[in-house]
Design an enzyme around this catalytic site. Structure first.
Site, short mmCIF file in Angstrom:
data_model
loop_
_atom_site.label_atom_id
_atom_site.label_comp_id
_atom_site.label_asym_id
_atom_site.label_seq_id
_atom_site.Cartn_x
_atom_site.Cartn_y
_atom_site.Cartn_z
N ARG A 16 0.86 -1.20 0.00
CA ARG A 16 0.00 0.00 0.00
C ARG A 16 0.89 1.24 0.00
O ARG A 16 2.13 1.15 -0.04
CB ARG A 16 -0.90 -0.01 1.24
CG ARG A 16 -0.11 0.19 2.52
CD ARG A 16 -0.99 0.25 3.77
NE ARG A 16 -0.18 0.67 4.90
CZ ARG A 16 -0.47 0.42 6.16
NH1 ARG A 16 -1.53 -0.28 6.46
NH2 ARG A 16 0.31 0.87 7.13
N ASP A 37 5.86 -7.55 1.31
CA ASP A 37 5.19 -6.87 2.45
C ASP A 37 4.79 -7.92 3.48
O ASP A 37 4.86 -9.13 3.23
CB ASP A 37 3.94 -6.10 1.97
CG ASP A 37 3.61 -4.90 2.86
OD1 ASP A 37 3.23 -5.13 4.03
OD2 ASP A 37 3.75 -3.76 2.40
N ASP A 63 9.09 -9.87 5.63
CA ASP A 63 9.30 -9.06 6.83
C ASP A 63 10.75 -8.59 6.75
O ASP A 63 11.68 -9.40 6.83
CB ASP A 63 9.07 -9.91 8.09
CG ASP A 63 9.31 -9.11 9.37
OD1 ASP A 63 9.96 -8.05 9.32
OD2 ASP A 63 8.84 -9.57 10.44
N VAL A 64 10.94 -7.28 6.58
CA VAL A 64 12.29 -6.77 6.30
C VAL A 64 13.27 -6.99 7.45
O VAL A 64 14.47 -6.84 7.26
CB VAL A 64 12.26 -5.26 5.93
CG1 VAL A 64 11.55 -5.03 4.62
CG2 VAL A 64 11.68 -4.40 7.06
N ASN A 90 11.65 0.47 1.05
CA ASN A 90 10.54 1.39 1.33
C ASN A 90 9.83 1.12 2.66
O ASN A 90 9.32 2.05 3.27
CB ASN A 90 9.52 1.30 0.17
CG ASN A 90 8.20 1.94 0.53
OD1 ASN A 90 8.06 3.16 0.53
ND2 ASN A 90 7.21 1.13 0.89
N TYR A 160 11.72 8.37 15.36
CA TYR A 160 11.56 8.11 13.92
C TYR A 160 12.62 8.92 13.17
O TYR A 160 13.29 8.42 12.28
CB TYR A 160 10.15 8.53 13.50
CG TYR A 160 9.85 8.49 12.01
CD1 TYR A 160 9.50 7.31 11.38
CD2 TYR A 160 9.92 9.65 11.23
CE1 TYR A 160 9.20 7.28 10.02
CE2 TYR A 160 9.63 9.64 9.87
CZ TYR A 160 9.28 8.45 9.28
OH TYR A 160 9.00 8.42 7.93
N LYS A 164 15.54 7.78 10.50
CA LYS A 164 15.61 8.27 9.12
C LYS A 164 16.90 9.04 8.87
O LYS A 164 17.43 9.04 7.75
CB LYS A 164 14.37 9.13 8.80
CG LYS A 164 13.09 8.31 8.76
CD LYS A 164 13.13 7.23 7.69
CE LYS A 164 11.84 6.46 7.56
NZ LYS A 164 11.85 5.46 6.48
N THR A 197 -0.93 9.01 3.15
CA THR A 197 -1.00 7.54 3.16
C THR A 197 -1.46 7.14 4.57
O THR A 197 -1.72 8.02 5.40
CB THR A 197 0.40 6.93 2.94
OG1 THR A 197 1.24 7.38 4.02
CG2 THR A 197 1.02 7.35 1.62
N1 LIG Z 1 3.67 9.12 4.53
C1 LIG Z 1 4.57 10.03 4.86
O1 LIG Z 1 4.20 11.17 5.24
C2 LIG Z 1 6.06 9.73 4.77
C3 LIG Z 1 6.95 10.81 4.89
C4 LIG Z 1 8.31 10.57 4.82
C5 LIG Z 1 8.78 9.27 4.64
N2 LIG Z 1 7.91 8.24 4.54
C6 LIG Z 1 8.48 6.89 4.39
O2 LIG Z 1 7.99 6.29 3.21
C7 LIG Z 1 7.92 4.86 3.39
C8 LIG Z 1 6.52 4.37 3.02
O3 LIG Z 1 5.60 5.02 3.87
P1 LIG Z 1 4.01 5.08 3.61
O4 LIG Z 1 3.59 6.46 3.90
O5 LIG Z 1 3.68 4.46 2.31
O6 LIG Z 1 3.53 4.16 4.83
P2 LIG Z 1 2.38 3.06 4.93
O7 LIG Z 1 2.22 2.80 6.39
O8 LIG Z 1 1.20 3.49 4.15
O9 LIG Z 1 3.04 1.80 4.20
C9 LIG Z 1 4.15 1.16 4.75
C10 LIG Z 1 4.17 -0.27 4.26
O10 LIG Z 1 5.31 -0.92 4.89
C11 LIG Z 1 4.87 -2.19 5.33
N3 LIG Z 1 5.71 -2.68 6.44
C12 LIG Z 1 5.74 -2.26 7.73
N4 LIG Z 1 6.58 -3.02 8.44
C13 LIG Z 1 7.12 -3.93 7.58
C14 LIG Z 1 8.05 -4.99 7.72
N5 LIG Z 1 8.61 -5.29 8.90
N6 LIG Z 1 8.38 -5.70 6.61
C15 LIG Z 1 7.80 -5.41 5.42
N7 LIG Z 1 6.90 -4.45 5.23
C16 LIG Z 1 6.56 -3.71 6.31
C17 LIG Z 1 3.43 -1.98 5.75
O11 LIG Z 1 2.72 -3.21 5.84
C18 LIG Z 1 2.92 -1.06 4.65
O12 LIG Z 1 2.43 -1.78 3.54
C19 LIG Z 1 8.31 4.60 4.84
O13 LIG Z 1 9.67 4.23 4.92
C20 LIG Z 1 8.09 5.95 5.50
O14 LIG Z 1 8.86 6.10 6.67
C21 LIG Z 1 6.56 8.43 4.59
#
Ligand SMILES: NC(=O)c1ccc[n+]([C@@H]2O[C@H](COP(=O)([O-])OP(=O)(O)OC[C@H]3O[C@@H](n4cnc5c(N)ncnc54)[C@H](O)[C@@H]3O)[C@@H](O)[C@H]2O)c1
Length: 267
Positions: A16, A37, A63-64, A90, A160, A164, A197
């Site tokens: 997602r 995922d 699972d990463v 990601n 967090y 990062k 998201t």
């Molecule tokens: N949304 C934001 O505002 C934002 C801002 C900056 C950075 N990010 C980064 O972008 C990336 C994606 O974020 P997003 O907004 O799509 O988040 P999200 O929560 O919508 O999606 C994250 C996905 O990672 C998966 N995930 C979580 N733990 C996992 C694991 N142990 N192994 C495999 N998959 C796992 C989840 O199941 C999910 O599908 C992340 O690294 C996040 O930190 C997001």
């Protein structure tokens, strides 16, 4: 421009959000994609959407934080599609608690997913990425999802931010190490602003909690208004940047960070 024809990509956390959108866009740009995922049903749905649009994709439970899962994911990419050109680290989690609130267990989870996951994925993918780089003019590519919270401090989730910040400098260090070793693997990071998201929603919930209520609407509006470009980001804004960094168009980008935040951190 930005074509990924002939490339094979593995994306973690691609069920997602930003990862899911990236999987769709990479397939649209011509890549064959492995979607990894924890969320099997949603991950399968991403694959089904790619196939419906005429692309090629496979799902793997990944699972990463688990080495064996990475082995299986990389074997799926090389076994099914013959090689691995692109890794997108990601998957990530957000807690949204202050230094005084967060529990040790929550911190351990942040580190496990956001940092150990990126390190393990990188290390495990190196042999396949090196191999693919031999036959590619612009080598192979790793794109790491950092954040603007990996460039400037975060009041909302300092821990967090710590993870990062680690991803930001790991990206540069990996580029240096692989360069020194002649691996021809480019490593870059992308730094999203506030993106709509599930995780974006968690950030609004954390802001609301901090303000002592649970109404996220005014906070969402406030953040959108504070972005110089005048709106929140969407997954597609980031996916386009990831596709660019993974593509040969970014063939001379290495150890760099691409900020995609509508100007949020420009001041
Ligand atoms: N949304 C934001 O505002 C934002 C801002 C900056 C950075 N990010 C980064 O972008 C990336 C994606 O974020 P997003 O907004 O799509 O988040 P999200 O929560 O919508 O999606 C994250 C996905 O990672 C998966 N995930 C979580 N733990 C996992 C694991 N142990 N192994 C495999 N998959 C796992 C989840 O199941 C999910 O599908 C992340 O690294 C996040 O930190 C997001």
């Amino acid at each position: 421009m930005n074509r990924l024809d002939g490339k094979v990509a593995l994306i973690s956390g691609a069920a997602r959000g930003i990862g899911g959108e990236t999987a769709l866009r990479m397939a649209e740009a011509g890549a064959r994609v492995v979607v990894g995922d924890l969320l099997d049903e949603a991950g399968q749905a991403t694959v089904a959407a790619i196939r419906k649009a005429g692309g090629q994709a496979e799902y793997v439970h990944l699972d990463v934080t688990k080495e064996a899962d990475w082995t299986a994911a990389i074997e799926l990419a090389t076994g099914r599609f013959g090689k691995l050109d692109v890794l997108v680290n990601n998957a990530g989690v957000f807690i949204g608690k202050s230094i005084e609130e967060i529990s040790l267990e929550e911190w351990d989870r942040l580190v496990a997913v956001n940092m150990t996951g990126v390190f393990l994925g990188t290390r495990m993918a190196v042999p396949a990425l090196r191999e693919a780089a031999r036959g590619a003019e612009h080598g192979s590519a790793i794109v790491n999802l950092a954040s603007i919270a990996g460039l400037v401090g975060s009041q909302l989730d300092p821990l967090y931010s710590m993870t990062k910040g680690g991803v930001t400098l790991f990206t540069k260090s990996a580029a240096l190490e692989f360069g020194r070793k002649g691996y021809r693997i480019r490593v870059n990071s992308i730094h999203p602003g506030v993106i709509e998201t599930d995780m974006g929603e968690q950030t609004f919930a954390a802001r609301a909690r901090r303000a002592g209520h649970n109404d996220t609407a005014p906070l969402r509006q406030g953040v959108a208004e504070s972005v110089p470009w005048g709106r929140l980001g969407v997954a597609l804004d980031i996916a386009k940047g990831i596709v660019f960094l993974a593509s040969d168009d970014a063939g001379y980008m290495n150890g760099a960070g691409l900020v995609v935040d509508g100007g949020f951190t420009a001041a």
